[in-house]
Design an enzyme around this catalytic site. Structure first.
Site, PDB file in Angstrom:
ATOM      1  N   SER A 371       0.791  -0.617  -0.244  1.00  0.00           N
ATOM      2  CA  SER A 371      -0.127  -0.019  -0.040  1.00  0.00           C
ATOM      3  C   SER A 371       1.088   1.377   0.060  1.00  0.00           C
ATOM      4  O   SER A 371       1.537   1.619   0.941  1.00  0.00           O
ATOM      5  CB  SER A 371      -1.092  -0.112   1.178  1.00  0.00           C
ATOM      6  OG  SER A 371      -1.231   1.251   1.381  1.00  0.00           O
ATOM      7  N   ARG A 372       1.076   1.882  -0.974  1.00  0.00           N
ATOM      8  CA  ARG A 372       1.922   2.936  -0.953  1.00  0.00           C
ATOM      9  C   ARG A 372       1.704   4.663  -0.668  1.00  0.00           C
ATOM     10  O   ARG A 372       2.559   4.963  -0.160  1.00  0.00           O
ATOM     11  CB  ARG A 372       1.549   3.348  -2.560  1.00  0.00           C
ATOM     12  CG  ARG A 372       2.931   2.203  -3.450  1.00  0.00           C
ATOM     13  CD  ARG A 372       3.171   2.695  -4.407  1.00  0.00           C
ATOM     14  NE  ARG A 372       3.292   1.365  -5.749  1.00  0.00           N
ATOM     15  CZ  ARG A 372       2.013   0.823  -6.177  1.00  0.00           C
ATOM     16  NH1 ARG A 372       1.569   1.250  -6.679  1.00  0.00           N
ATOM     17  NH2 ARG A 372       2.544  -0.481  -7.299  1.00  0.00           N
ATOM     18  N   VAL A 373       0.668   4.636  -0.109  1.00  0.00           N
ATOM     19  CA  VAL A 373       0.155   5.819  -0.001  1.00  0.00           C
ATOM     20  C   VAL A 373      -0.826   5.377   1.777  1.00  0.00           C
ATOM     21  O   VAL A 373      -0.519   6.521   3.285  1.00  0.00           O
ATOM     22  CB  VAL A 373      -0.930   7.417   0.029  1.00  0.00           C
ATOM     23  CG1 VAL A 373       0.175   7.355  -1.396  1.00  0.00           C
ATOM     24  CG2 VAL A 373      -1.874   6.062   0.000  1.00  0.00           C
TER      25      VAL A 373
END
Ligand code: ATP
Ligand code: MG
Length: 541
Positions: A371-373
């Site tokens: 999950s990048r953010v």
């Protein structure tokens, strides 16, 4: 009384002066209207001539009230995507322009309803009470109107909330082979939004009728309909409907986002959407590219998912979180559509059929998921307890694959594996039973402090249950602070750790005495209760 004819004329003239004026000002005019003719109809597509001024994406209407969207604009004919039952259309039928683009009804009245992408109710509960209509294709929010993702969107699934957290306004792809639990993750996430002031939109694209019925029933049974809108197209409907469904669903969701609300949208699934678009494009004779998809397949998905965002407070501060689902074939995540979507979204949750077969559900492959953010949106208290979990789990997975080859392991590695197996057991969860944040924090805290390592693997489920039912032993004010979950003070942490230690030690003692009585085949059977033989990680004696 005598009335002279002159006075009568005067009264008449006075009374009808306005009418006379209007009558004299009336000029009969012809209203030009373009009426085209169907040249041919096939598999959800019609070719139409005689509409020279029709615009791109304009809605046209056929005899029998079937709608279509003008897709291909050529000089002497247009290719129209049909949005309804086209079986009764014939060559030579009339087609009229509507002068508008396709739109859908939106508003609070849609909550609790099941509708088609055209906005027709499918649940037999009477007409929709819509507040207005919005076009299905709308521009995404401008950069200046967007804000960073800061608030978590809790899924209630431990493995996701702890290791791959999602934030409100994020786009997180769920991908995996068929029957690996993709839909279940999305449905669990919607169920977990109950009482959290998040509006949900579930858009089912090209699924079987039975799967749709199952999803709708689950929402009804679990009381999730009050805050959910369901938009459905089935596999046997024209591909045009499947094509417009996610755009229509996004407009329904955007209405709520623009009111300042937090909205979650699930597209189940975009593989069917891409296939419907490929079918339409091939029938319209657009040039095929890789895997026979048309060249603009990336654009149709990126313009859809760009509409998910967290709006700036000056624009109401609403958010639209998107969970698109993609089905992979033979675990090939580097196929065309999956790679496109991986690059468009802010992370992916990959479901592995191997884990699913072992009974490790949700079958999330943590190593291939990211999950990048969402990490920035994770609540500080949660972040503190889940911080090292991913690393410990990654180490375990590495050693586990090593141990499969029968390698002799030193004491340290054996501990990592035993701990990892317990993390895995804790992250298992049955469907439709989302966990509240507080329970998750307590379990994770017990896990990271290593207290679960005291418990035999096959009794992990019971141990978690024992811990959950004993949470009342934790002082109410600490639970209250955990619910706000801003930060976890050292004293609170220590208090929880002490109590969980007590509960788990009690449990371990009772389970040891119980296990002592278990002998023979029953005992061996229990060892394999979670589908995993942890014995294979023991050193050969
Ligand atoms: P499809 O490819 O058909 O859309 P899918 O990937 O969406 O399938 P699901 O329909 O969500 O998969 O789940 C497949 C099966 O696995 C279902 O029978 C469901 O009940 C079961 N299942 C999913 N998640 C869990 C879970 N956490 N625990 C137990 N069973 C589960
Ligand atoms: Mg599914």
């Amino acid at each position: 009384m005598n009335i002279s004819p002159d006075s009568l004329t005067a009264i008449y003239n006075q009374a009808f002066a306005g009418f006379k004026e209007a009558r004299e000002g009336y000029l009969p005019r012809l209203l030009p209207q373009e009426i085209g003719t169907v040249i041919s109809v096939s598999n959800g597509i019609a070719r139409v001539s005689g509409l020279p001024n029709v615009g791109s994406d304009e809605l046209v209407i056929f005899a029998g009230k079937v709608f279509g969207i003008a897709f291909n604009l050529d000089e002497d004919e247009i290719g129209v995507v049909l949005l309804g039952e086209y079986w009764n259309l014939h060559a030579g039928d009339e087609v009229r322009r509507t002068g508008r683009v396709m739109d859908v009804p939106v508003g609070e009245g849609l909550l609790g309803r099941v509708i088609s992408p055209l906005g027709q109710p499918l649940d037999g509960q009477g007409p929709l009470l819509a507040s207005g209509r919005l076009p299905i294709e709308r521009p995404a929010a401008a950069i200046t109107n967007r804000a960073p993702v800061t608030v978590p969107l809790e899924t209630g699934l431990k493995v996701i909330d702890a290791l791959i957290p999602i934030g409100r306004g994020q786009r997180e792809l769920i991908l995996g082979d068929r029957q690996t639990g993709k839909t279940s993750i999305a449905i669990d996430t919607i169920l977990n939004q109950r009482g959290k002031d998040v509006i949900c939109v579930y858009c089912s694209i090209g699924q079987r009728g039975a799967s749709n019925a199952k999803a709708v029933n689950t929402f009804r049974e679990k009381m999730a309909m009050q805050y959910t809108v369901i938009i459905i197209t089935e596999g046997n409907e024209p591909p045009g409907l499947a094509y417009i469904a996610p755009y229509a669903a996004t407009s329904v969701a955007e209405y709520f986002m623009e009111q300042g609300k937090d909205v979650l949208i699930v597209y189940d699934d975009l593989t069917h959407h891409a296939r419907a678009y490929r079918e339409l494009s091939l029938l319209l004779r657009r040039p095929p590219g890789r895997e026979a998809f048309p060249g603009d397949i990336f654009y149709i998905h990126s313009r859809l998912l760009e509409r998910a965002t967290h709006l700036h407070s000056s624009k109401g501060g609403g958010s639209l979180t998107a969970l698109p689902i993609i089905e992979t074939e033979a675990q090939n995540i580097s196929a065309y559509i999956p790679t496109n979507l991986i690059s468009i979204t802010d992370g992916q949750i990959y479901l592995s059929p191997a884990l699913f077969e072992l009974g490790i559900m949700p079958a999330v492959d943590v190593g291939k998921s990211v999950s990048r953010v969402g990490g920035k949106a994770q609540r500080p208290a949660f972040h503190m307890v889940a911080g090292d979990l991913k690393l410990a789990y990654a180490q375990f997975e590495e050693l586990e694959s090593f141990a499969r080859f029968g390698a002799r392991l030193d004491e340290e590695s054996r501990k990592v594996i035993e701990h990892g197996l317990r993390i895995r057991a804790c992250l298992k969860q049955s469907e439709f039973s989302p966990w509240p944040m507080v329970d998750q924090i307590i379990i994770l805290l017990a896990l990271t402090t290593g207290y679960f390592d005291l418990i035999p693997l096959e009794r992990m489920k019971e141990a978690q249950h024992a811990l959950r039912i004993s949470t009342p032993r934790i002082p109410a004010e600490i639970i209250e602070r955990l619910e706000q979950a801003e930060t976890l003070s050292d004293e609170d942490r220590q208090a929880i750790v002490n109590i969980t230690h007590e509960i788990l030690t009690e449990f371990a003692t009772s389970s040891n005495s119980k296990l002592d009585g278990v002998t023979g085949p029953a005992g061996r059977k229990q060892d394999n209760a979670d589908g995993l033989s942890h014995k294979r990680f023991r050193e050969p004696s």
